[in-house]
Design an enzyme around this catalytic site. Structure first.
Site, PDB file in Angstrom:
ATOM      1  N   LYS A 118       0.818  -1.216   0.000  1.00  0.00           N
ATOM      2  CA  LYS A 118       0.000   0.000   0.000  1.00  0.00           C
ATOM      3  C   LYS A 118       0.846   1.258   0.000  1.00  0.00           C
ATOM      4  CE  LYS A 118      -4.465  -1.362   1.899  1.00  0.00           C
ATOM      5  NZ  LYS A 118      -5.450  -1.023   2.933  1.00  0.00           N
ATOM      6  N   LYS A 201      -9.103 -11.548  -8.467  1.00  0.00           N
ATOM      7  CA  LYS A 201     -10.144 -11.521  -7.441  1.00  0.00           C
ATOM      8  C   LYS A 201     -11.267 -10.575  -7.846  1.00  0.00           C
ATOM      9  CE  LYS A 201      -9.792 -11.393  -2.632  1.00  0.00           C
ATOM     10  NZ  LYS A 201      -9.132 -11.193  -1.339  1.00  0.00           N
ATOM     11  N   LYS A 204     -13.968  -4.344  -6.061  1.00  0.00           N
ATOM     12  CA  LYS A 204     -14.739  -3.122  -6.322  1.00  0.00           C
ATOM     13  C   LYS A 204     -13.939  -2.153  -7.176  1.00  0.00           C
ATOM     14  CE  LYS A 204     -13.327  -0.013  -2.800  1.00  0.00           C
ATOM     15  NZ  LYS A 204     -13.575   1.412  -2.836  1.00  0.00           N
TER      16      LYS A 204
END
Ligand code: TRP
Length: 339
Positions: A118, A201, A204
């Protein structure tokens, strides 16, 4: 050190990042609802404090938190049976997190793969909260003395760190106060992949809305997305081995299995030999039958903000009956005056 003195208690958390989809439902929400029926006290948490480790628009954060709460309930989490909370409404999470910031070592945090992913190349610009994220997660769990934590594979390292923090605290203060948690890792069967690419995967953040089924999709949209899902030209195999190297076929069969509470082998015994022209409409019917009531309940709840906020206020009250004494005892152990 014995872990057995701790009564079993389940805790898990989900970030309110908006746009709940079938992957969240089958991978987490449905499993939580199933676990709730086993009679172990469970606490489920919307982790809004974790969400703000990266920038969140305030109005969106509010909406996503309420949407997640509606999702939990629509999926079957019953606020009469489980405790449903929003993290920031139970202040002991953040208070214990500070203590854990002082227990965990910089080196431990720096080795977390999620931090490295991240923060990326520009770690200097990442928030301090993003670095400390796993200490807050450890606090979420340990402020309840939770023993079992159902999570996805990607959270395993954070749970190991939670054990390290508990062990170091217990060791430093010569107590046996925090339990060493058991990860309950989701199996591959509940990992839902993109409907457009079986190797990715369901997410969103995928730019293609056709890649996922949202928990706000109506029946028509659900059916359409399944009929359009990517497949290969072959018939379905009659055994799981035959799904090797067929990621799209495997994904659709997995979804069928998860929605119908069957194993992949049970499903294939039934549908082996079918072409997708037959299987997809059956899957679409199943998905509509199972997801329809959930998406309808979600819409109903989301139109009733007052109801959601009432549920969360009550959840926070119930939670604090557990967390306040554990924080008090932690402060006593550490030597805080007034605890
Ligand atoms: N980090 C978890 C995730 O991204 C969410 C989370 C926060 C969590 N606190 C938790 C999960 C405590 C389990 C227990 O999925």
């Amino acid at each position: 050190m014995s872990e057995n003195q701790f009564t079993p208690r389940v805790f898990s958390g989900i970030q309110p990042s908006g746009d709940l989809h079938l992957g969240n439902y089958l991978g987490a929400l449905k499993r939580f609802a199933d676990a709730q029926e086993q009679g172990v006290q469970s606490i489920y948490c919307m982790v809004d404090l974790h969400a703000i480790t990266v920038w969140q628009d305030p109005a969106d954060l509010k909406k996503s938190t309420r949407e997640l709460c509606a999702g939990f309930i629509a999926a079957g989490i019953d606020p009469e049976k489980s405790i449903l909370i929003n993290q920031s409404q139970v202040p002991e999470h953040a208070q214990l997190a500070w203590v854990f910031n002082c227990v965990a070592r910089m080196g431990w945090m720096g080795r977390m793969t999620q931090w490295k992913d991240k923060a990326g190349k520009n770690a200097e610009a990442a928030s301090l909260g993003l670095f400390a994220y796993p200490a807050l997660m450890a606090a979420d769990i340990l402020i309840y003395h939770a023993t079992h934590v159902p999570v996805g594979e990607d959270q395993k390292q954070h749970l190991e760190l939670t054990r390290d923090i508990a062990a170091k605290f217990n060791h430093d203060y010569d107590v046996d106060f925090f339990p060493l948690v058991e990860p309950v890792i989701e199996g591959a069967a509940t990992r839902v992949m993109s409907l457009r690419d079986g190797s990715k995967k369901m997410s969103k953040s995928d730019p293609s809305p056709a890649s996922r089924i949202n928990l706000t999709d109506d029946a028509d949209t659900i059916a359409k997305k399944i009929r359009k899902a990517k497949t290969d030209p072959d018939a379905l195999p009659s055994e799981a081995d035959g799904l090797k190297d067929r990621p799209e076929a495997r994904n659709l069969v997995n979804i069928y299995a998860a929605l119908s509470d069957q194993t992949v082998d049970q499903v294939l015994a039934e549908v082996g030999g079918q072409q997708f022209g037959t299987f997809k409409p059956a899957l679409a019917d199943l998905a509509v039958a199972k997801m329809g009531p959930i998406t309808a309940e979600m819409s109903r709840l989301m139109a009733d903000e007052v109801e959601i906020d009432r549920i969360l206020a009550r959840g926070a009250e119930q939670a604090r009956e557990i967390t306040a004494p554990i924080l008090k005892r932690t402060y006593e152990i550490i030597g805080m005056v007034g605890a």
